[in-house]
Design a protein around this motif. Structure first.
Motif, short mmCIF file in Angstrom:
data_model
loop_
_atom_site.label_atom_id
_atom_site.label_comp_id
_atom_site.label_asym_id
_atom_site.label_seq_id
_atom_site.Cartn_x
_atom_site.Cartn_y
_atom_site.Cartn_z
N LEU A 126 -44.14 62.65 -13.82
CA LEU A 126 -44.70 62.46 -12.32
C LEU A 126 -46.36 62.90 -12.21
O LEU A 126 -47.36 62.23 -11.47
N ALA A 127 -46.14 64.37 -12.06
CA ALA A 127 -47.50 65.35 -12.34
C ALA A 127 -48.55 64.21 -12.82
O ALA A 127 -49.69 64.87 -12.79
N ARG A 153 -47.74 51.40 -15.76
CA ARG A 153 -46.38 51.38 -17.06
C ARG A 153 -45.68 52.21 -17.13
O ARG A 153 -44.44 52.47 -16.56
N ALA A 154 -46.71 53.51 -16.88
CA ALA A 154 -45.99 54.74 -16.77
C ALA A 154 -45.22 55.11 -15.58
O ALA A 154 -43.95 55.94 -15.65
N ALA A 157 -41.56 53.14 -16.46
CA ALA A 157 -40.82 54.16 -16.40
C ALA A 157 -40.03 55.26 -15.85
O ALA A 157 -38.91 55.47 -16.74
N ALA A 158 -40.85 56.13 -15.14
CA ALA A 158 -40.31 57.10 -15.16
C ALA A 158 -40.09 57.77 -13.85
O ALA A 158 -39.17 58.76 -14.01
N ALA A 159 -40.21 57.17 -12.72
CA ALA A 159 -39.85 56.49 -11.56
C ALA A 159 -38.53 56.03 -11.51
O ALA A 159 -37.81 55.96 -12.03
N ARG A 160 -37.69 57.37 -11.11
CA ARG A 160 -36.03 57.52 -10.38
C ARG A 160 -35.56 56.60 -9.15
O ARG A 160 -34.53 56.04 -9.24
N GLU A 167 -43.93 59.03 -3.10
CA GLU A 167 -44.38 60.25 -3.45
C GLU A 167 -46.13 60.01 -4.10
O GLU A 167 -47.36 60.26 -3.32
N ILE A 168 -46.13 59.80 -4.77
CA ILE A 168 -47.33 59.29 -5.90
C ILE A 168 -48.26 58.63 -4.88
O ILE A 168 -49.83 59.00 -4.53
#
Length: 383
Positions: A126-127, A153-154, A157-160, A167-168
């Motif tokens: 996420l960072a 896209r990233a 794929a990464a977000a829970r 947050e982002i």
């Protein structure tokens, strides 16, 4: 004059092209709606490229097409999906496109907003995703353009869950210098975005999307919704905070959404307004006078063409957009970055030509006919 065109089953049929185009005149920006055309890029057909090499762009033709859109009062949504972000145009090419197009906009007084994404990375924490967004946001703001925060896209794929999106996006909105446009691109345009905003359930995703906006209404100029669901867009725009605009990205239902109802309307940020630019501008100027029926009379007949170009797989609509730009004389060739001119069939092109010609979209119908015949000849269709 007639032209032989292949139908869906491959059988040839005779079509008689129109001889006179519509003649919309250039004009100033609109009074009642804010309208952006997401614009395509013109490839350099003489560059020696391979499928994995960076895109080679014909900058003169690409910027000339943007001046064409600005001359009709349209804003340009730059470096978006229509410009083949993630489908032939990488971040380095997009950054150069943003800088060049923003400078051109400033020189002619055109309105411009530019896509901010994370396509310089293919994945990460996420960072790292936040840093990628920040890098692109800085490029857009330094160019003096409005930012459009695109779906990542990233991040998908990464977000829970929803909390990662909160947050982002919260971080990005807090640091944005000016109000941005948030872009919700559905999986029909990019399958990698399934489950965006933390859930495949669109009702739950909508709640998260609205939570992001409610926390930072002063930093959100508007939202761009590309879900091809008119009812969902209407419900969403009615839930927006006061002063936050809805920009329709629905290339199937745009006339009714822009016309609106007694409870509101959508502005527009549309890929279909690339080939429809002058006609769409004329329609919105009619709407500026309060003539909703006249607006619909001009724009409703264009929906068949739009639905044809955006048929599944929807993400390949860019091929039809560039094909029509070639027929209309906005570029000298039918070549696309990434070789995507091969993404649609000859019957698809034939129907696109017929629908666009019927609308009078080609400034020079004879040129369009000649170019269509040249394409047909490459496929072995003799006239």
């Amino acid at each position: 004059m007639t032209i032989r065109l292949p139908g869906p089953a491959g059988a040839l049929r005779t079509y008689e092209p129109r001889t006179e185009p519509l003649a919309p005149t250039p004009g100033t920006p609109f009074a009642s709606r804010t309208v952006f055309s997401a614009a395509h890029v013109v490839a350099d057909p003489f560059a020696d490229t391979t499928p994995d090499s960076p895109a080679a762009v014909d900058w003169d033709a690409t910027l000339a097409f943007r001046r064409h859109l600005w001359s009709h009062g349209l804003g340009v949504a730059e470096a978006m999906d229509t410009a083949q972000r993630g489908m032939g145009l990488d971040w380095a090419g997009a950054a150069e496109l943003i800088r060049r197009s923003a400078a051109e906009a400033h020189s002619v007084g055109g309105r411009i907003a530019c896509g901010v994404g994370t396509d310089q990375i293919t994945g990460g924490t996420l960072a790292e995703i936040r840093a990628a967004y920040e890098e692109q946001l800085a490029v857009v703001e330094e160019a003096g353009a409005q930012a459009i925060l695109m779906a990542s896209r990233a991040l998908a794929a990464a977000a829970r869950g929803a909390e990662d999106y909160l947050e982002i996006y919260g971080h990005l909105l807090r640091q944005a210098a000016e109000p941005v446009i948030l872009h919700w691109l559905g999986p029909m345009f990019d399958p990698a975005l399934e489950g965006y905003w933390g859930s495949p359930d669109l009702d739950a995703a909508t709640d998260t999307f609205l939570e992001v906006i409610a926390a930072h209404p002063d930093k959100v100029d508007g939202i761009k919704v590309s879900l091809l669901d008119a009812r969902r867009e209407i419900d969403l725009r009615r839930r927006l905070p006061q002063g936050v605009r809805c920009y329709t990205g629905d290339d199937f239902n745009y006339p009714e959404l822009i016309a609106g109802d007694e409870k509101g309307f959508s502005h527009a940020l549309l890929g279909i307004f690339d080939p429809l630019g002058p006609l769409a501008a004329e329609a919105v100027r009619v709407l500026d006078t309060g003539d909703t029926a006249g607006f619909r009379a001009l724009l409703d007949p264009t929906v068949d063409l739009s639905r044809h170009l955006f048929q599944t797989p929807t993400r390949f609509y860019k091929t039809g957009v560039v094909f029509l730009a070639w027929l209309a004389g906005h570029q000298s060739h039918f070549t696309m970055v990434g070789g995507l001119q091969s993404a649609r069939s000859l019957p698809h092109f034939a129907r696109a030509y017929e629908l666009a010609d019927g609308l009078g979209l080609f400034p020079d119908p004879k040129l369009a006919e000649e170019r269509m015949k040249n394409l047909l000849s490459l496929y072995g269709v003799n006239q």
